[in-house]
Design a protein around this motif. Structure first.
Motif, PDB file in Angstrom:
ATOM      1  N   ARG A  21       0.835  -1.209   0.000  1.00 53.81           N
ATOM      2  CA  ARG A  21       0.000   0.000   0.000  1.00 53.81           C
ATOM      3  C   ARG A  21       0.866   1.255   0.000  1.00 53.81           C
ATOM      4  NH1 ARG A  21      -5.019   1.158   0.903  1.00 53.81           N
ATOM      5  NH2 ARG A  21      -5.749  -0.785   1.745  1.00 53.81           N
ATOM      6  N   GLU A  22       1.936   1.252   0.797  1.00 54.74           N
ATOM      7  CA  GLU A  22       2.837   2.405   0.849  1.00 54.74           C
ATOM      8  C   GLU A  22       3.552   2.605  -0.483  1.00 54.74           C
ATOM      9  OE1 GLU A  22       4.015   2.281   5.602  1.00 54.74           O
ATOM     10  OE2 GLU A  22       5.149   1.071   4.177  1.00 54.74           O
ATOM     11  N   PHE A  28       1.725   6.895  -6.815  1.00 57.38           N
ATOM     12  CA  PHE A  28       0.726   7.911  -7.158  1.00 57.38           C
ATOM     13  C   PHE A  28       1.191   9.312  -6.782  1.00 57.38           C
ATOM     14  CE2 PHE A  28      -2.076   4.345  -7.895  1.00 57.38           C
ATOM     15  CZ  PHE A  28      -2.765   4.783  -9.019  1.00 57.38           C
ATOM     16  N   ARG A  29       1.939   9.451  -5.691  1.00 58.79           N
ATOM     17  CA  ARG A  29       2.497  10.770  -5.347  1.00 58.79           C
ATOM     18  C   ARG A  29       3.431  11.250  -6.449  1.00 58.79           C
ATOM     19  NH1 ARG A  29       3.795   8.438  -0.712  1.00 58.79           N
ATOM     20  NH2 ARG A  29       2.135   8.540   0.796  1.00 58.79           N
ATOM     21  N   LEU A  30       4.289  10.356  -6.915  1.00 60.50           N
ATOM     22  CA  LEU A  30       5.217  10.720  -7.994  1.00 60.50           C
ATOM     23  C   LEU A  30       4.461  11.077  -9.267  1.00 60.50           C
ATOM     24  CD1 LEU A  30       7.978   8.006  -7.455  1.00 60.50           C
ATOM     25  CD2 LEU A  30       8.179  10.467  -7.026  1.00 60.50           C
ATOM     26  N   LEU A  31       3.432  10.307  -9.585  1.00 55.94           N
ATOM     27  CA  LEU A  31       2.635  10.584 -10.779  1.00 55.94           C
ATOM     28  C   LEU A  31       1.968  11.947 -10.678  1.00 55.94           C
ATOM     29  CD1 LEU A  31       1.442   9.694 -13.497  1.00 55.94           C
ATOM     30  CD2 LEU A  31      -0.435   8.642 -12.199  1.00 55.94           C
ATOM     31  N   ALA A 103      -6.013  18.167 -15.553  1.00 59.62           N
ATOM     32  CA  ALA A 103      -6.686  18.184 -14.253  1.00 59.62           C
ATOM     33  C   ALA A 103      -7.472  16.901 -13.952  1.00 59.62           C
ATOM     34  CB  ALA A 103      -7.594  19.409 -14.141  1.00 59.62           C
ATOM     35  N   PRO A 104      -8.211  16.329 -14.913  1.00 64.23           N
ATOM     36  CA  PRO A 104      -8.925  15.080 -14.591  1.00 64.23           C
ATOM     37  C   PRO A 104      -7.980  13.926 -14.230  1.00 64.23           C
ATOM     38  CG  PRO A 104      -9.869  16.083 -16.546  1.00 64.23           C
ATOM     39  CD  PRO A 104      -8.606  16.840 -16.237  1.00 64.23           C
ATOM     40  N   LEU A 105      -6.827  13.868 -14.864  1.00 64.19           N
ATOM     41  CA  LEU A 105      -5.859  12.811 -14.559  1.00 64.19           C
ATOM     42  C   LEU A 105      -5.241  13.034 -13.182  1.00 64.19           C
ATOM     43  CD1 LEU A 105      -4.062  12.477 -18.008  1.00 64.19           C
ATOM     44  CD2 LEU A 105      -6.005  11.179 -17.112  1.00 64.19           C
ATOM     45  N   ILE A 106      -4.981  14.285 -12.862  1.00 65.96           N
ATOM     46  CA  ILE A 106      -4.440  14.619 -11.536  1.00 65.96           C
ATOM     47  C   ILE A 106      -5.480  14.285 -10.471  1.00 65.96           C
ATOM     48  CG2 ILE A 106      -3.679  16.525 -10.053  1.00 65.96           C
ATOM     49  CD1 ILE A 106      -2.561  17.828 -12.699  1.00 65.96           C
ATOM     50  N   GLN A 107      -6.731  14.605 -10.738  1.00 63.55           N
ATOM     51  CA  GLN A 107      -7.798  14.370  -9.752  1.00 63.55           C
ATOM     52  C   GLN A 107      -7.992  12.881  -9.472  1.00 63.55           C
ATOM     53  OE1 GLN A 107      -9.499  16.780  -7.904  1.00 63.55           O
ATOM     54  NE2 GLN A 107      -9.919  14.909  -6.772  1.00 63.55           N
ATOM     55  N   ILE A 108      -8.000  12.060 -10.503  1.00 63.98           N
ATOM     56  CA  ILE A 108      -8.196  10.626 -10.263  1.00 63.98           C
ATOM     57  C   ILE A 108      -7.003  10.050  -9.498  1.00 63.98           C
ATOM     58  CG2 ILE A 108      -7.261   9.724 -12.437  1.00 63.98           C
ATOM     59  CD1 ILE A 108      -9.570   7.686 -12.384  1.00 63.98           C
ATOM     60  N   ALA A 109      -5.811  10.522  -9.804  1.00 64.05           N
ATOM     61  CA  ALA A 109      -4.622  10.051  -9.080  1.00 64.05           C
ATOM     62  C   ALA A 109      -4.688  10.494  -7.619  1.00 64.05           C
ATOM     63  CB  ALA A 109      -3.350  10.560  -9.754  1.00 64.05           C
ATOM     64  N   GLN A 110      -5.162  11.720  -7.368  1.00 64.94           N
ATOM     65  CA  GLN A 110      -5.306  12.202  -5.990  1.00 64.94           C
ATOM     66  C   GLN A 110      -6.377  11.405  -5.243  1.00 64.94           C
ATOM     67  OE1 GLN A 110      -5.905  16.413  -6.793  1.00 64.94           O
ATOM     68  NE2 GLN A 110      -3.800  16.872  -6.195  1.00 64.94           N
ATOM     69  N   ASP A 111      -7.461  11.068  -5.930  1.00 66.67           N
ATOM     70  CA  ASP A 111      -8.516  10.270  -5.303  1.00 66.67           C
ATOM     71  C   ASP A 111      -7.987   8.895  -4.894  1.00 66.67           C
ATOM     72  OD1 ASP A 111     -10.275  12.376  -5.693  1.00 66.67           O
ATOM     73  OD2 ASP A 111     -11.294  11.449  -7.405  1.00 66.67           O
ATOM     74  N   LEU A 113      -4.826   8.138  -4.338  1.00 66.14           N
ATOM     75  CA  LEU A 113      -3.862   8.361  -3.266  1.00 66.14           C
ATOM     76  C   LEU A 113      -4.578   8.542  -1.921  1.00 66.14           C
ATOM     77  CD1 LEU A 113      -1.002   8.785  -2.223  1.00 66.14           C
ATOM     78  CD2 LEU A 113      -1.197  11.194  -2.906  1.00 66.14           C
ATOM     79  N   GLU A 114      -5.638   9.335  -1.902  1.00 65.78           N
ATOM     80  CA  GLU A 114      -6.397   9.538  -0.662  1.00 65.78           C
ATOM     81  C   GLU A 114      -6.967   8.221  -0.159  1.00 65.78           C
ATOM     82  OE1 GLU A 114      -9.335  12.605  -1.256  1.00 65.78           O
ATOM     83  OE2 GLU A 114      -7.796  14.074  -1.810  1.00 65.78           O
ATOM     84  N   GLY A 115      -7.455   7.397  -1.077  1.00 68.30           N
ATOM     85  CA  GLY A 115      -7.977   6.088  -0.681  1.00 68.30           C
ATOM     86  C   GLY A 115      -6.898   5.197  -0.098  1.00 68.30           C
ATOM     87  N   LEU A 116      -5.725   5.244  -0.698  1.00 68.22           N
ATOM     88  CA  LEU A 116      -4.613   4.426  -0.194  1.00 68.22           C
ATOM     89  C   LEU A 116      -4.160   4.894   1.184  1.00 68.22           C
ATOM     90  CD1 LEU A 116      -2.507   4.114  -3.461  1.00 68.22           C
ATOM     91  CD2 LEU A 116      -3.602   2.223  -2.224  1.00 68.22           C
ATOM     92  N   GLU A 117      -4.179   6.188   1.389  1.00 66.63           N
ATOM     93  CA  GLU A 117      -3.700   6.744   2.653  1.00 66.63           C
ATOM     94  C   GLU A 117      -4.739   6.669   3.774  1.00 66.63           C
ATOM     95  OE1 GLU A 117      -0.389   9.928   1.071  1.00 66.63           O
ATOM     96  OE2 GLU A 117      -2.431  10.649   1.393  1.00 66.63           O
ATOM     97  N   SER A 118      -6.021   6.686   3.410  1.00 64.92           N
ATOM     98  CA  SER A 118      -7.045   6.738   4.450  1.00 64.92           C
ATOM     99  C   SER A 118      -7.584   5.372   4.837  1.00 64.92           C
ATOM    100  CB  SER A 118      -8.202   7.638   4.014  1.00 64.92           C
ATOM    101  OG  SER A 118      -8.881   7.047   2.921  1.00 64.92           O
TER     102      SER A 118
END
Length: 133
Positions: A21-22, A28-31, A103-111, A113-118
């Motif tokens: 997971r990490e 995803f952070r790098l992406l 922006a849509p690609l950044i948003q899905i990657a952030q989503d 990432l948030e799921g992985l972290e939370s």
């Protein structure tokens, strides 16, 4: 029982290694960093490189989730494949149309990432060397 020095070295590294997971979160952070840099750069080569990495990452995710290894539930695998398909399709359009927003690609990657972290980390199997020698 004496432990071989190489095994001791491996054990010390394994204890500080990233979990799956990490590692996924780090990817995803790098992406996200690369896509954000590409979105703010006028250099089309920066954009193409970021999009190529984006496509590669999602391709690996799709491939990993099309194989049933018994680790991930079918429902989750189907979701990951669907996300990968949509992200790749938009990535192709963004490659062909430089004016298209990242922006849509950044948003899905952030989503993701948030799921992985939370999400609570599932207990990942720990590789044990006990009893090997």
């Amino acid at each position: 029982m004496m432990i071989h020095p190489a095994m001791k070295a491996y054990q010390s590294i394994a204890q500080s290694s990233l979990t799956g997971r990490e590692a996924d979160a780090a990817c995803f952070r790098l992406l996200i960093d690369e896509l954000e840099a590409a979105a703010s750069s006028p250099d089309q080569n920066v954009r193409r490189k970021a999009l190529a990495k984006h496509q590669s990452l999602w391709s690996m995710i799709m491939k990993a989730n099309t194989l049933d290894t018994g680790v991930v539930a079918l429902e989750d695998r189907e979701l990951f494949v669907t996300l990968a398909d949509k992200a790749q399709k938009y990535g192709i359009l963004a490659t062909l149309k430089p004016e298209l927003s990242l922006a849509p690609l950044i948003q899905i990657a952030q989503d993701i990432l948030e799921g992985l972290e939370s999400a609570p980390a599932e207990s990942e199997p720990v590789f044990s060397t006990d009893g090997m020698f």
